[in-house]
Write a protein that holds these residues in place. Structure first.
Motif, PDB file in Angstrom:
ATOM      1  N   GLU A  50       7.528 -10.928   8.347  1.00  0.00           N
ATOM      2  CA  GLU A  50       8.420  -9.863   8.815  1.00  0.00           C
ATOM      3  C   GLU A  50       9.460 -10.357   9.817  1.00  0.00           C
ATOM      4  O   GLU A  50      10.598  -9.897   9.793  1.00  0.00           O
ATOM      5  CB  GLU A  50       7.606  -8.743   9.487  1.00  0.00           C
ATOM      6  CG  GLU A  50       6.760  -7.942   8.546  1.00  0.00           C
ATOM      7  CD  GLU A  50       5.819  -6.991   9.270  1.00  0.00           C
ATOM      8  OE1 GLU A  50       5.500  -5.953   8.679  1.00  0.00           O
ATOM      9  OE2 GLU A  50       5.401  -7.278  10.408  1.00  0.00           O
ATOM     10  N   VAL A  79       3.158  -7.693  -0.829  1.00  0.00           N
ATOM     11  CA  VAL A  79       1.949  -7.804  -0.005  1.00  0.00           C
ATOM     12  C   VAL A  79       1.227  -6.468   0.073  1.00  0.00           C
ATOM     13  O   VAL A  79      -0.006  -6.410   0.023  1.00  0.00           O
ATOM     14  CB  VAL A  79       2.307  -8.306   1.415  1.00  0.00           C
ATOM     15  CG1 VAL A  79       1.160  -8.117   2.369  1.00  0.00           C
ATOM     16  CG2 VAL A  79       2.738  -9.762   1.372  1.00  0.00           C
ATOM     17  N   GLU A  80       1.977  -5.388   0.173  1.00  0.00           N
ATOM     18  CA  GLU A  80       1.374  -4.068   0.373  1.00  0.00           C
ATOM     19  C   GLU A  80       1.085  -3.329  -0.925  1.00  0.00           C
ATOM     20  O   GLU A  80       0.465  -2.277  -0.893  1.00  0.00           O
ATOM     21  CB  GLU A  80       2.284  -3.210   1.259  1.00  0.00           C
ATOM     22  CG  GLU A  80       2.450  -3.763   2.658  1.00  0.00           C
ATOM     23  CD  GLU A  80       1.140  -3.948   3.404  1.00  0.00           C
ATOM     24  OE1 GLU A  80       0.204  -3.140   3.220  1.00  0.00           O
ATOM     25  OE2 GLU A  80       1.037  -4.922   4.169  1.00  0.00           O
ATOM     26  N   ARG A  81       1.509  -3.858  -2.052  1.00  0.00           N
ATOM     27  CA  ARG A  81       1.281  -3.207  -3.339  1.00  0.00           C
ATOM     28  C   ARG A  81      -0.207  -3.046  -3.584  1.00  0.00           C
ATOM     29  O   ARG A  81      -0.989  -3.963  -3.357  1.00  0.00           O
ATOM     30  CB  ARG A  81       1.918  -4.047  -4.446  1.00  0.00           C
ATOM     31  CG  ARG A  81       2.008  -3.316  -5.765  1.00  0.00           C
ATOM     32  CD  ARG A  81       2.747  -4.115  -6.810  1.00  0.00           C
ATOM     33  NE  ARG A  81       4.087  -4.457  -6.350  1.00  0.00           N
ATOM     34  CZ  ARG A  81       4.712  -5.589  -6.659  1.00  0.00           C
ATOM     35  NH1 ARG A  81       4.116  -6.496  -7.391  1.00  0.00           N
ATOM     36  NH2 ARG A  81       5.926  -5.817  -6.220  1.00  0.00           N
ATOM     37  N   GLU A  82      -0.588  -1.879  -4.077  1.00  0.00           N
ATOM     38  CA  GLU A  82      -2.012  -1.570  -4.244  1.00  0.00           C
ATOM     39  C   GLU A  82      -2.725  -2.530  -5.190  1.00  0.00           C
ATOM     40  O   GLU A  82      -3.833  -2.953  -4.941  1.00  0.00           O
ATOM     41  CB  GLU A  82      -2.188  -0.134  -4.748  1.00  0.00           C
ATOM     42  CG  GLU A  82      -3.617   0.324  -4.702  1.00  0.00           C
ATOM     43  CD  GLU A  82      -3.737   1.811  -4.793  1.00  0.00           C
ATOM     44  OE1 GLU A  82      -4.710   2.259  -5.415  1.00  0.00           O
ATOM     45  OE2 GLU A  82      -2.884   2.514  -4.239  1.00  0.00           O
ATOM     46  N   LYS A 100       1.523 -11.912   7.937  1.00  0.00           N
ATOM     47  CA  LYS A 100       2.432 -10.812   7.615  1.00  0.00           C
ATOM     48  C   LYS A 100       3.513 -10.697   8.692  1.00  0.00           C
ATOM     49  O   LYS A 100       4.690 -10.493   8.383  1.00  0.00           O
ATOM     50  CB  LYS A 100       1.671  -9.507   7.474  1.00  0.00           C
ATOM     51  CG  LYS A 100       2.552  -8.364   7.036  1.00  0.00           C
ATOM     52  CD  LYS A 100       1.787  -7.090   6.846  1.00  0.00           C
ATOM     53  CE  LYS A 100       2.773  -5.975   6.513  1.00  0.00           C
ATOM     54  NZ  LYS A 100       2.326  -4.688   6.941  1.00  0.00           N
ATOM     55  N   ARG A 156      -8.867 -10.971   8.508  1.00  0.00           N
ATOM     56  CA  ARG A 156      -7.958  -9.862   8.824  1.00  0.00           C
ATOM     57  C   ARG A 156      -6.925 -10.284   9.865  1.00  0.00           C
ATOM     58  O   ARG A 156      -5.738  -9.965   9.753  1.00  0.00           O
ATOM     59  CB  ARG A 156      -8.743  -8.647   9.326  1.00  0.00           C
ATOM     60  CG  ARG A 156      -9.435  -7.895   8.240  1.00  0.00           C
ATOM     61  CD  ARG A 156     -10.035  -6.586   8.771  1.00  0.00           C
ATOM     62  NE  ARG A 156     -11.122  -6.175   7.915  1.00  0.00           N
ATOM     63  CZ  ARG A 156     -12.407  -6.332   8.176  1.00  0.00           C
ATOM     64  NH1 ARG A 156     -12.800  -6.869   9.307  1.00  0.00           N
ATOM     65  NH2 ARG A 156     -13.323  -5.947   7.323  1.00  0.00           N
ATOM     66  N   ARG A 167      -4.460 -12.611   8.224  1.00  0.00           N
ATOM     67  CA  ARG A 167      -3.564 -11.851   7.354  1.00  0.00           C
ATOM     68  C   ARG A 167      -2.462 -11.202   8.186  1.00  0.00           C
ATOM     69  O   ARG A 167      -1.286 -11.252   7.818  1.00  0.00           O
ATOM     70  CB  ARG A 167      -4.350 -10.779   6.595  1.00  0.00           C
ATOM     71  CG  ARG A 167      -3.496  -9.969   5.640  1.00  0.00           C
ATOM     72  CD  ARG A 167      -4.193  -8.702   5.167  1.00  0.00           C
ATOM     73  NE  ARG A 167      -3.504  -8.084   4.072  1.00  0.00           N
ATOM     74  CZ  ARG A 167      -2.432  -7.325   4.206  1.00  0.00           C
ATOM     75  NH1 ARG A 167      -1.904  -7.104   5.394  1.00  0.00           N
ATOM     76  NH2 ARG A 167      -1.851  -6.782   3.145  1.00  0.00           N
ATOM     77  N   ASP A 227      -6.471 -11.177   0.866  1.00  0.00           N
ATOM     78  CA  ASP A 227      -6.867  -9.822   0.469  1.00  0.00           C
ATOM     79  C   ASP A 227      -7.938  -9.860  -0.619  1.00  0.00           C
ATOM     80  O   ASP A 227      -8.889  -9.083  -0.600  1.00  0.00           O
ATOM     81  CB  ASP A 227      -5.658  -9.025  -0.023  1.00  0.00           C
ATOM     82  CG  ASP A 227      -4.727  -8.617   1.105  1.00  0.00           C
ATOM     83  OD1 ASP A 227      -5.130  -8.697   2.283  1.00  0.00           O
ATOM     84  OD2 ASP A 227      -3.584  -8.215   0.797  1.00  0.00           O
ATOM     85  N   LEU A 275       7.490  -8.321   1.301  1.00  0.00           N
ATOM     86  CA  LEU A 275       6.586  -7.425   2.035  1.00  0.00           C
ATOM     87  C   LEU A 275       6.030  -6.341   1.115  1.00  0.00           C
ATOM     88  O   LEU A 275       4.869  -5.954   1.234  1.00  0.00           O
ATOM     89  CB  LEU A 275       7.312  -6.806   3.235  1.00  0.00           C
ATOM     90  CG  LEU A 275       7.545  -7.763   4.396  1.00  0.00           C
ATOM     91  CD1 LEU A 275       8.546  -7.183   5.396  1.00  0.00           C
ATOM     92  CD2 LEU A 275       6.244  -8.110   5.082  1.00  0.00           C
ATOM     93  N   GLU A 276       6.864  -5.879   0.201  1.00  0.00           N
ATOM     94  CA  GLU A 276       6.402  -4.871  -0.749  1.00  0.00           C
ATOM     95  C   GLU A 276       5.303  -5.439  -1.635  1.00  0.00           C
ATOM     96  O   GLU A 276       4.313  -4.767  -1.932  1.00  0.00           O
ATOM     97  CB  GLU A 276       7.568  -4.395  -1.617  1.00  0.00           C
ATOM     98  CG  GLU A 276       7.178  -3.320  -2.615  1.00  0.00           C
ATOM     99  CD  GLU A 276       8.361  -2.926  -3.486  1.00  0.00           C
ATOM    100  OE1 GLU A 276       8.238  -3.079  -4.721  1.00  0.00           O
ATOM    101  OE2 GLU A 276       9.374  -2.486  -2.937  1.00  0.00           O
TER     102      GLU A 276
END
Length: 147
Positions: A77, A13-16, A73, A66, A69, A97, A10-11
């Motif tokens: 989770e 996926v959310e990393r900039e 996600k 979107r 995605r 993304d 998950l990290e």
């Protein structure tokens, strides 16, 4: 999959910078329907501007991506999946993304000119601030006010 592994995925996926170096998937299934995503994005990006008739199609594609995605996600989770399946989901999300970034940036054609304009506006604001802070008025007087 262990909980710490899920958190790591998950990290990612959310990393900039997650999309840096990522490729747009050739094909992706959205709502049960396969879409030639890479071909679609490149077809749209080839044009200088998006024709009015295509804007609705692009907006619909972005909306669908979107939604897809978010569903992937949530699966990452919540569902009991293997680490390998989780890796596949992460790769798909990062690819989505990447495609979304490409489609979102369709209107910006001359980034250098935009950057120069922003820098010039920043300099103008900064000079205005300095003039006020140093007590100089716009008429060109160079006297300082007493603080």
């Amino acid at each position: 999959m262990q909980e710490y592994e899920r958190k790591q995925l998950l990290e990612r996926v959310e990393r900039e910078g997650a999309t840096v170096g990522a490729t747009i998937p050739e094909t992706i299934t959205v709502q049960g329907e396969p879409i030639e995503l890479r071909e679609f994005v490149f077809e749209i990006k080839r044009r200088d501007t998006v024709p009015p008739g295509e804007r609705d199609r692009v907006e619909q594609a972005k909306s669908n991506l979107r939604r897809e995605r978010l569903q992937r996600k949530q699966r990452l989770e919540e569902e009991d999946i293997s680490r390998e399946t989780g890796e596949d989901i992460v790769e798909a999300i990062v690819g989505i993304d990447r495609a979304l970034n490409a489609l979102e940036n369709l209107g910006t054609t001359d980034l250098e000119a935009e950057t120069r304009a922003n820098e010039a506006a920043d300099k103008k604001r900064w000079m205005s601030f300095l003039k006020k802070a140093l007590g100089r008025d716009d008429s060109g007087s160079h006297g300082r006010s007493k603080l």
